[in-house]
Enzyme design. Sequence first.
Site, PDB file in Angstrom:
ATOM      1  N   ASP A 116       0.859  -1.190   0.000  1.00  0.00           N
ATOM      2  CA  ASP A 116       0.000   0.000   0.000  1.00  0.00           C
ATOM      3  C   ASP A 116       0.892   1.236   0.000  1.00  0.00           C
ATOM      4  OD1 ASP A 116      -3.122   0.797   1.503  1.00  0.00           O
ATOM      5  OD2 ASP A 116      -1.600   2.262   0.959  1.00  0.00           O
ATOM      6  N   ASP A 125      -3.826   2.516  -5.174  1.00  0.00           N
ATOM      7  CA  ASP A 125      -2.493   2.493  -4.546  1.00  0.00           C
ATOM      8  C   ASP A 125      -2.221   1.234  -3.730  1.00  0.00           C
ATOM      9  OD1 ASP A 125      -3.901   2.901  -2.130  1.00  0.00           O
ATOM     10  OD2 ASP A 125      -2.255   4.134  -1.346  1.00  0.00           O
ATOM     11  N   GLU A 126      -2.919   0.160  -4.055  1.00  0.00           N
ATOM     12  CA  GLU A 126      -2.857  -1.009  -3.182  1.00  0.00           C
ATOM     13  C   GLU A 126      -2.990  -2.295  -3.987  1.00  0.00           C
ATOM     14  OE1 GLU A 126      -5.802  -2.232   0.512  1.00  0.00           O
ATOM     15  OE2 GLU A 126      -6.044  -0.376  -0.560  1.00  0.00           O
TER      16      GLU A 126
HETATM   17  P1  TTP Z   1      -5.229   5.150   1.190  1.00  0.00           P
HETATM   18  O1  TTP Z   1      -4.216   4.100   0.851  1.00  0.00           O
HETATM   19  O2  TTP Z   1      -6.335   4.764   2.103  1.00  0.00           O
HETATM   20  O3  TTP Z   1      -4.519   6.399   1.867  1.00  0.00           O
HETATM   21  P2  TTP Z   1      -3.122   7.065   1.569  1.00  0.00           P
HETATM   22  O4  TTP Z   1      -2.324   6.284   0.580  1.00  0.00           O
HETATM   23  O5  TTP Z   1      -3.337   8.494   1.216  1.00  0.00           O
HETATM   24  O6  TTP Z   1      -2.431   7.036   3.001  1.00  0.00           O
HETATM   25  P3  TTP Z   1      -1.802   5.786   3.774  1.00  0.00           P
HETATM   26  O7  TTP Z   1      -0.337   6.110   3.928  1.00  0.00           O
HETATM   27  O8  TTP Z   1      -2.506   5.751   5.091  1.00  0.00           O
HETATM   28  O9  TTP Z   1      -2.031   4.574   2.931  1.00  0.00           O
HETATM   29  O10 TTP Z   1      -5.881   5.712  -0.125  1.00  0.00           O
HETATM   30  C1  TTP Z   1      -5.156   5.875  -1.339  1.00  0.00           C
HETATM   31  C2  TTP Z   1      -5.586   7.148  -2.054  1.00  0.00           C
HETATM   32  O11 TTP Z   1      -6.995   7.128  -2.266  1.00  0.00           O
HETATM   33  C3  TTP Z   1      -5.295   8.403  -1.263  1.00  0.00           C
HETATM   34  O12 TTP Z   1      -3.987   8.898  -1.478  1.00  0.00           O
HETATM   35  C4  TTP Z   1      -6.365   9.338  -1.768  1.00  0.00           C
HETATM   36  C5  TTP Z   1      -7.525   8.441  -2.129  1.00  0.00           C
HETATM   37  N1  TTP Z   1      -8.554   8.532  -1.063  1.00  0.00           N
HETATM   38  C6  TTP Z   1      -9.645   9.383  -1.237  1.00  0.00           C
HETATM   39  O13 TTP Z   1      -9.778  10.033  -2.285  1.00  0.00           O
HETATM   40  N2  TTP Z   1     -10.573   9.485  -0.232  1.00  0.00           N
HETATM   41  C7  TTP Z   1     -10.467   8.768   0.950  1.00  0.00           C
HETATM   42  O14 TTP Z   1     -11.323   8.905   1.851  1.00  0.00           O
HETATM   43  C8  TTP Z   1      -9.343   7.880   1.115  1.00  0.00           C
HETATM   44  C9  TTP Z   1      -9.171   7.096   2.385  1.00  0.00           C
HETATM   45  C10 TTP Z   1      -8.432   7.806   0.086  1.00  0.00           C
HETATM   46 MG    MG Z   2      -2.125   4.193   0.742  1.00  0.00          MG
END
Ligand code: TTP
Ligand code: MG
Length: 355
Positions: free
Chosen positions: A11, A109-110
């Site tokens: 992720d 992103d995962e």
């Molecule tokens: P995530 O992987 O949940 O969050 P992240 O990568 O920003 O942070 P982390 O380090 O905790 O993994 O989500 C991936 C992308 O999806 C994030 O960069 C932006 C988008 N997103 C939204 O648009 N709205 C949301 O509520 C969430 C959780 C994510």
């Molecule tokens: Mg992320």
Amino acid sequence: MDKKRAVLLVDMDYFYAACEELRRSDLKGKAVIVGADPKGGKGRGVVMTCNYLARKQGIKSAMPISIAYRINPDAAYLPADFPYYEEMSAKVMHVLRGFSEKVEQVSIDEAYVELTGAVGSLDEAAEYAERIKGKVRAETGLSCSVGVSFNKLMAKMASDAAKPDGIKLVRESEVSSFMGNMPLDKLYSVGDKTKARLESMNIKSIGGLAKANKMALLSEFGSIGIELRNYANGIDESALVENYEAKSIGRESTFEHDTSDQKEIEQELMKLSKEVAAEALKAGFAFKNITVKIRYSDFSEHLHSRGIKPSSGAEAIYSTARLLYLDSFERGRKLRKIGVRASGLMKYSGQSRLG
Ligand code: TTP
Ligand code: MG
């Protein structure tokens, strides 16, 4: 499953904001927030994500942008640039596919990476994770966190504990020490409602659920109750999904002013439909389900879906989305936000386009 599995969940860290930092050195040392325009505190819409500096200040995903602005008006507020994030995402996925033939992308992103067969132990899988992190950084400049475990569920749980920029290995023997004390809603598939129902049964933690009486769970939830208990024990036999059924593409927007104007709403639906179609086309997906999400001015939210014959055109999305909206929308009520989502995606190959 007789064979011991090894699964990674990769992720990306604060993905959209990290992508922005990458191309803008002027953001160094600043709180970076990607999402709606704050408009001097009067802006509507939400924070999509933010970097860790902003998180330390209490800002987080899905928070109204006006509240983020109240916390830190000096942060860098940036609009989302989806084509750019998609491009970075594709680079990451390409790296992952270099390490295993079995990769399941679950969001932008995962992704899960199956290493069963390629490695002899989870320790070896963790070495893979180290190499993957290095390669992702070398190819994209971005950091990620990796959960290493014996199934998808536990790899995902582990990845949360690995954040940011880390690797977390969880063995079968470590399940209860790793998550027994965690709150229920940290468990996959447990949301607020399920949590409240479990609490009413005097179950208060993942560890509590792991030992809960099966009959009691059965009578409260049916077979799902047993499934939940299995999850709490780290049991998950699901395989990686390499088709795209589980994926969806959606866009939503918040109106500048709450509105019940049909024309304005239809225009917005058209715009969102075009954006969804453009993304589906670029990714080579056809879809067979359309969902419209309506949020009224009192924040109540309604979802309406309908299946269609597989298509990838904006017209197909719009005509279905419009019908869903007309059928379900309570005229006269003001709308705050509207969203369109295409799901049931199928990869199509070659040049032929459907719909
Ligand atoms: P995530 O992987 O949940 O969050 P992240 O990568 O920003 O942070 P982390 O380090 O905790 O993994 O989500 C991936 C992308 O999806 C994030 O960069 C932006 C988008 N997103 C939204 O648009 N709205 C949301 O509520 C969430 C959780 C994510
Ligand atoms: Mg992320």
